[in-house]
Design a protein around this motif. Structure first.
Motif, PDB file in Angstrom:
ATOM      1  N   TYR A 331      32.529  64.850  62.986  1.00 46.34           N
ATOM      2  CA  TYR A 331      32.455  64.471  61.572  1.00 46.34           C
ATOM      3  C   TYR A 331      33.051  65.620  60.770  1.00 46.34           C
ATOM      4  CZ  TYR A 331      30.506  63.336  56.952  1.00 46.34           C
ATOM      5  OH  TYR A 331      30.361  63.051  55.621  1.00 46.34           O
ATOM      6  N   GLU A 344      24.867  67.715  57.924  1.00 50.80           N
ATOM      7  CA  GLU A 344      23.780  68.041  58.838  1.00 50.80           C
ATOM      8  C   GLU A 344      22.721  66.943  58.849  1.00 50.80           C
ATOM      9  OE1 GLU A 344      22.536  71.831  57.413  1.00 50.80           O
ATOM     10  OE2 GLU A 344      24.186  72.921  58.385  1.00 50.80           O
ATOM     11  N   GLN A 347      24.170  64.007  60.849  1.00 47.15           N
ATOM     12  CA  GLN A 347      24.147  64.367  62.275  1.00 47.15           C
ATOM     13  C   GLN A 347      22.757  64.140  62.860  1.00 47.15           C
ATOM     14  OE1 GLN A 347      24.207  68.608  63.147  1.00 47.15           O
ATOM     15  NE2 GLN A 347      25.741  68.276  64.754  1.00 47.15           N
ATOM     16  N   ASN A 357      25.708  61.583  69.473  1.00 50.77           N
ATOM     17  CA  ASN A 357      25.957  62.981  69.126  1.00 50.77           C
ATOM     18  C   ASN A 357      27.206  63.137  68.272  1.00 50.77           C
ATOM     19  OD1 ASN A 357      23.776  64.155  70.717  1.00 50.77           O
ATOM     20  ND2 ASN A 357      24.968  63.502  72.508  1.00 50.77           N
ATOM     21  N   ALA A 358      27.033  63.823  67.151  1.00 52.29           N
ATOM     22  CA  ALA A 358      28.161  64.150  66.285  1.00 52.29           C
ATOM     23  C   ALA A 358      28.236  65.662  66.139  1.00 52.29           C
ATOM     24  CB  ALA A 358      27.995  63.501  64.917  1.00 52.29           C
ATOM     25  N   THR A 359      29.431  66.207  66.294  1.00 49.91           N
ATOM     26  CA  THR A 359      29.647  67.615  65.986  1.00 49.91           C
ATOM     27  C   THR A 359      30.225  67.702  64.573  1.00 49.91           C
ATOM     28  OG1 THR A 359      31.867  67.563  66.956  1.00 49.91           O
ATOM     29  CG2 THR A 359      30.051  68.228  68.384  1.00 49.91           C
ATOM     30  N   LEU A 360      30.033  68.840  63.939  1.00 54.52           N
ATOM     31  CA  LEU A 360      30.452  68.992  62.544  1.00 54.52           C
ATOM     32  C   LEU A 360      31.616  69.964  62.440  1.00 54.52           C
ATOM     33  CD1 LEU A 360      26.942  69.271  60.816  1.00 54.52           C
ATOM     34  CD2 LEU A 360      28.251  67.208  61.401  1.00 54.52           C
TER      35      LEU A 360
END
Length: 482
Positions: A331, A344, A347, A357-360
């Motif tokens: 994201y 956040e 997420q 699962n999403a990474t930022l």
């Protein structure tokens, strides 16, 4: 040619008179006799013609070229369409002609209900051909060549530090301008901006950390305005698994929008259940487009559990029960404490409620815009402040091929409805078409609106007569210091 007054009403600006033909296709504007550029040269009708032709010219590659689409031949020119003889439509064929130095004749493709709003927009403002011929795109980078025709002129630009403007002595209404000098400090970091405000280095803080809102909310320095705009999540609809409407809807329903506005952004925002924000008028000007169309999913706090249950069901139908097998994705958002906090929260919601699962990835603005525009993302922060008070300003974004359609959403029925809305200024035809189009967009969940914008800011109590438009424009020309 026109401008917004202190009450947000459209009034004549550089034009002293604008006449409309009976068929609503031709507008004849007569410019004021006393309008001049900051270097003393007269503003002419030719300056408007040049600016508009340059704006639609594909060589200019303006991100706002499509805002000229109501003008005759604009779409054909910017898309490089060919005529029967095989030649492309030229910028000189745009529907604007200077009849003389003070008279403009503007021809539209179809009657346009919001054309007077467009005449206020910056892209419709004149620019000087001689300056651009000499300096190219760099003409705005140097105060000696940044020639303007507004109430202020650029005196100094210390890049990445500050910009100083002084009253334009050639402005036709200069006597109404209350301050001789305005200095804008270029402070990107929200915390640094707040510190500068607290140290009396600045008297107006455009933004500050969201975690500080509660501490300032009851102080006389704190102000907020409801804006015509929507904060949203943009999916790359051409990239699996986000090319599946069930996946997009599942991610959207798993978002607790009330938590976002109450615990994260804290600026009085409203949870969004549609693309077009509150505050935009409908066919009956006493009603709002949002209220007539209604919401497309519930944002009531008590319905969040039902939304999550529906999200899990949709994700299972798409082949990812309890999130199993769902690929980790990134994201992206532009650097800001607010966007970081929202990211956040998203997420956590997607992980907790759906098991995915999403990474930022936080990116500087220029990098972020380039990444998003090129479609090099899975899910991205997006947002839109209306350019004018009409639903079409929100809805043309998602037409197939639009420059702002970062997620490459495409639906031929949606496109047809927007084309219908653009073909007339009859609101009894336009508004139903736009309601139908918004329903398609939201049923497809081409994007996921999160909340409708507000703008919290801090302003020293000794500043008076500042006003801000719900469209996001800030007006300091009449501000006084007590």
């Amino acid at each position: 040619m026109t401008k917004h007054d202190k009450d947000g009403k459209i009034v004549n600006g550089q034009a002293k008179d604008i006449k409309v033909s009976d068929d609503h296709l031709t507008y004849t504007a007569t410019l004021r006799d006393d309008i001049k550029w900051s270097d003393g040269k007269a503003v002419t009708a030719g300056d408007f013609v040049y600016a508009w032709q340059r704006g639609v010219d594909p060589k200019t590659a303006s991100e706002y070229a499509n805002i000229f689409d109501p003008i005759k031949n604009a779409t054909k020119i910017r898309n490089g369409e060919k005529k029967a003889d095989g030649t492309a439509y030229a910028p000189s064929e745009l529907g604007i002609v200077a009849k003389d130095d003070k008279t403009l004749e503007i021809t539209l493709e179809a009657p346009c209900a919001y054309i007077m709003e467009l005449f206020t927009f910056p892209t419709y403002m004149p620019v000087r051909k001689d300056i651009i011929d000499a300096k190219g795109d760099q003409w705005t980078q140097d105060p000696t060549t940044y020639v303007s025709n507004g109430c202020y002129m650029l005196k100094d630009w210390s890049h990445k530090e500050s910009m100083t403007y002084v009253k334009n002595p050639n402005y036709y209404d200069k006597d109404s301008v209350t301050n001789d000098t305005l200095k804008f400090m270029l402070i990107e970091d929200d915390a640094a901006q707040l510190a500068a405000y607290q140290n009396n280095e600045i008297q107006f803080a455009y933004q500050f950390p969201v975690d500080e809102i509660a501490a300032w909310k009851d102080k006389p320095d704190y102000h907020t305005i409801n804006q015509l705009g929507t904060y949203l999540v943009c999916y790359n609809t051409q990239k699996a698994p986000f090319n599946d409407p069930r996946v997009r809807k599942a991610l959207s329903l798993a978002i607790d929008r009330n938590y976002l506005v109450e615990k994260v952004t804290k600026g009085g925002e409203t949870p969004a259940d549609a693309m077009v924000s509150t505050g935009v008028t409908d066919q009956d000007a006493s009603k709002q487009f949002h209220d007539v169309g209604g919401g497309y999913y519930s944002v009531k706090p008590e319905d969040y559990e039902k939304n999550v249950a529906e999200a899990k069901k949709l994700l299972a139908e798409a082949g990812f029960p309890d999130g199993k097998g769902f690929p980790a994705f990134e994201y992206i958002f532009n650097t800001s404490s607010k966007h970081q906090s929202v990211a956040e929260a998203l997420q956590n919601m997607w992980k907790t409620e759906l098991g995915i699962n999403a990474t930022l990835s936080s990116q500087e603005w220029a990098v972020f815009v380039d990444t998003r525009n090129k479609g090099n993302f899975s899910v991205a922060r997006h947002g839109w402040l209306a350019d004018y008070n009409d639903p079409i300003s929100y809805l043309t974004l998602w037409v197939t091929g639009d420059a702002n359609n970062s997620g490459k959403y495409s639906n031929k029925d949606y496109d047809a409805l927007i084309k219908k809305a653009l073909s007339t200024d009859d609101n009894s035809v336009r508004m139903p078409a736009m309601h139908d189009a918004e329903k398609i967009l939201m049923d497809d969940m081409g994007i996921a609106p999160l909340f409708f914008y507000t703008h919290p800011y801090l302003m020293n109590t000794n500043l008076k007569n500042f006003y801000e438009s719900p469209l996001g424009f800030d007006f300091f020309m009449y501000t006084t210091v007590e």
